[in-house]
Scaffold this motif. Structure first.
Motif, short mmCIF file in Angstrom:
data_model
loop_
_atom_site.label_atom_id
_atom_site.label_comp_id
_atom_site.label_asym_id
_atom_site.label_seq_id
_atom_site.Cartn_x
_atom_site.Cartn_y
_atom_site.Cartn_z
N GLN A 1 4.18 9.34 -4.87
CA GLN A 1 3.78 10.35 -5.62
C GLN A 1 4.71 10.41 -6.97
O GLN A 1 5.95 10.12 -6.80
CB GLN A 1 3.42 11.57 -5.46
CG GLN A 1 2.45 11.74 -4.28
CD GLN A 1 2.31 13.16 -3.59
OE1 GLN A 1 2.63 14.18 -4.09
NE2 GLN A 1 1.45 13.07 -2.38
N SER B 1 2.08 1.85 -3.34
CA SER B 1 1.18 2.46 -4.24
C SER B 1 0.70 3.85 -4.09
O SER B 1 0.21 4.59 -5.05
CB SER B 1 -0.25 1.42 -4.10
OG SER B 1 -0.78 1.73 -3.16
N GLN B 2 1.09 4.30 -3.04
CA GLN B 2 0.91 5.82 -2.66
C GLN B 2 1.50 6.66 -3.08
O GLN B 2 1.67 7.98 -3.13
CB GLN B 2 0.61 6.04 -1.15
CG GLN B 2 -0.62 5.23 -0.62
CD GLN B 2 -0.64 5.07 1.01
OE1 GLN B 2 0.36 5.15 1.46
NE2 GLN B 2 -1.67 4.93 1.34
N LEU C 1 0.84 -1.17 -0.10
CA LEU C 1 -0.08 0.25 -0.07
C LEU C 1 0.97 1.47 0.13
O LEU C 1 0.55 2.12 -0.89
CB LEU C 1 -0.86 -0.10 1.39
CG LEU C 1 -1.74 1.15 1.51
CD1 LEU C 1 -2.68 1.61 0.26
CD2 LEU C 1 -2.48 1.12 2.75
N PHE C 2 1.93 1.24 0.73
CA PHE C 2 2.94 2.47 0.62
C PHE C 2 3.47 2.61 -0.68
O PHE C 2 3.43 3.59 -1.00
CB PHE C 2 4.03 2.04 1.73
CG PHE C 2 4.98 3.27 2.01
CD1 PHE C 2 4.75 3.97 3.01
CD2 PHE C 2 6.10 3.39 1.39
CE1 PHE C 2 6.12 5.05 3.32
CE2 PHE C 2 6.99 4.26 1.41
CZ PHE C 2 6.70 4.93 2.49
N THR D 1 0.88 10.70 1.65
CA THR D 1 -0.41 10.10 1.74
C THR D 1 -0.59 9.81 2.89
O THR D 1 -1.92 10.20 3.62
CB THR D 1 -0.59 9.03 0.91
OG1 THR D 1 -0.30 9.68 -0.64
CG2 THR D 1 -2.10 8.50 0.70
N ASN D 2 0.05 9.26 3.96
CA ASN D 2 -0.20 8.52 5.14
C ASN D 2 0.31 9.23 6.10
O ASN D 2 0.23 8.79 7.45
CB ASN D 2 0.02 6.84 5.29
CG ASN D 2 1.54 6.67 5.19
OD1 ASN D 2 2.29 7.70 5.39
ND2 ASN D 2 2.14 5.44 5.16
N ASN E 1 4.70 8.39 4.12
CA ASN E 1 4.75 9.25 2.82
C ASN E 1 3.73 10.33 3.00
O ASN E 1 3.05 10.58 4.18
CB ASN E 1 4.48 8.48 1.59
CG ASN E 1 3.01 7.27 1.82
OD1 ASN E 1 2.17 8.05 2.07
ND2 ASN E 1 3.19 6.25 1.14
N ASP F 1 9.08 10.22 -0.15
CA ASP F 1 8.04 9.91 -1.04
C ASP F 1 8.70 9.99 -2.45
O ASP F 1 9.86 10.16 -2.49
CB ASP F 1 6.99 10.77 -1.02
CG ASP F 1 5.47 10.27 -1.47
OD1 ASP F 1 5.43 9.83 -2.54
OD2 ASP F 1 4.63 10.73 -0.76
#
Length: 273
Positions: A13, A10-11, A7-8, A262-263, A260, A237
């Motif tokens: 940028q 996929s996030q 998931l990390f 996102t999270n 990152n 990121d």
């Protein structure tokens, strides 16, 4: 804290570049301003049929103006730039500015003499502004990091999180576990129970540096975290990490707190609590 490396990844940028990323015109203008008077004097050589005579006339008035010639071929540090002269000797580029004859040799050897005589350059100040703009692209990698730092700083400010930037390990005697080398951390956040030492970076492209960074933080984090009341945090990121996925995964599984853009809010929420 639940962690999901896939998931990390996929996030991540693609870029953090804003329009002001591409050129720092304030710095460019300042660099040009430092040599503008000398460049205006050298404008006298543009269109001259007898270049050697023009050089001699300027030399008698102010020989120091020729010290800026390096920038005309996009070289800044002439004092450390070695070149091979026409006799096959290795000399410093700045040695060409020591006499009238050497200046003429420089202009002819670099091709600037033809550029001047043909008037393909109308004004050296404008010309150098263009060169400085080109050279400024070399600073883009550093700007990407600064943009990331600014992004994190803004997130902290918006959420009323008190922080400091550029904090050195020597400030904390407890961190002697890091050894004698002084370590600079991008951010420092202190809560009632914990002191967070935070590193921030962004990589839009790959390269060996990413593996080195991941390895360094994999070694650094356990040392910081072994000190009571301290914790290491890594906020990173950029799709450049896809080229160093394995090393990043190793670091991700070793360092408890890796975020990152996102999270990062999950970390902010913890700080607020």
């Amino acid at each position: 804290m639940n962690k999901d490396f896939n998931l990390f990844m996929s996030q991540l940028q693609e870029t953090n570049q804003t329009l002001d990323f591409f050129c720092d015109f304030d710095k460019i203008s300042a660099n040009v301003a430092e040599v503008e008077m000398s460049l205006n004097t050298l404008n006298y050589l543009i269109g001259k049929d007898d270049l050697a005579k023009g050089v001699s006339e300027i030399w008698r008035r102010d020989a120091k103006v020729f010290e800026v010639l390096g920038i005309l071929i996009a070289v800044r540090d002439e004092g450390r730039k070695p070149v091979v002269d026409k006799e096959g000797n290795v000399v410093l580029l700045k040695s060409y500015f020591d006499s009238e004859n050497k200046v003429v040799e420089f202009l002819q050897g670099t091709g600037l003499s033809e550029i001047f005589s043909s008037r393909r350059i109308k004004n050296l100040v404008d010309y150098v502004f263009g060169i400085e703009t080109g050279l400024d692209t070399n600073a883009r990698k550093n700007r990407s990091g600064h943009i990331m730092e600014n992004s994190v700083a803004n997130i902290l400010r918006i959420n009323n999180i008190q922080f400091r930037q550029e904090v050195y390990s020597s400030e904390f005697p407890q961190l002697s576990v890091l050894g004698t080398d002084e370590k600079r951390f991008d951010f420092f956040v202190k809560t009632a129970n914990k002191k967070y030492l935070i590193e921030v970076n962004f990589y839009s492209g790959g390269g060996s540096k990413l593996n080195e960074v991941a390895r360094a933080y994999t070694e650094l984090a356990p040392k910081v975290n072994s000190v009571d009341g301290f914790e290491f945090v890594w906020i990173t990121d950029g799709i450049g990490w896809k080229s160093a996925r394995n090393k990043l995964e190793e670091a991700y599984n070793t360092i408890p707190r890796v975020y990152n853009l996102t999270n990062i809010n999950s970390f902010i929420d913890e700080l607020k609590r």
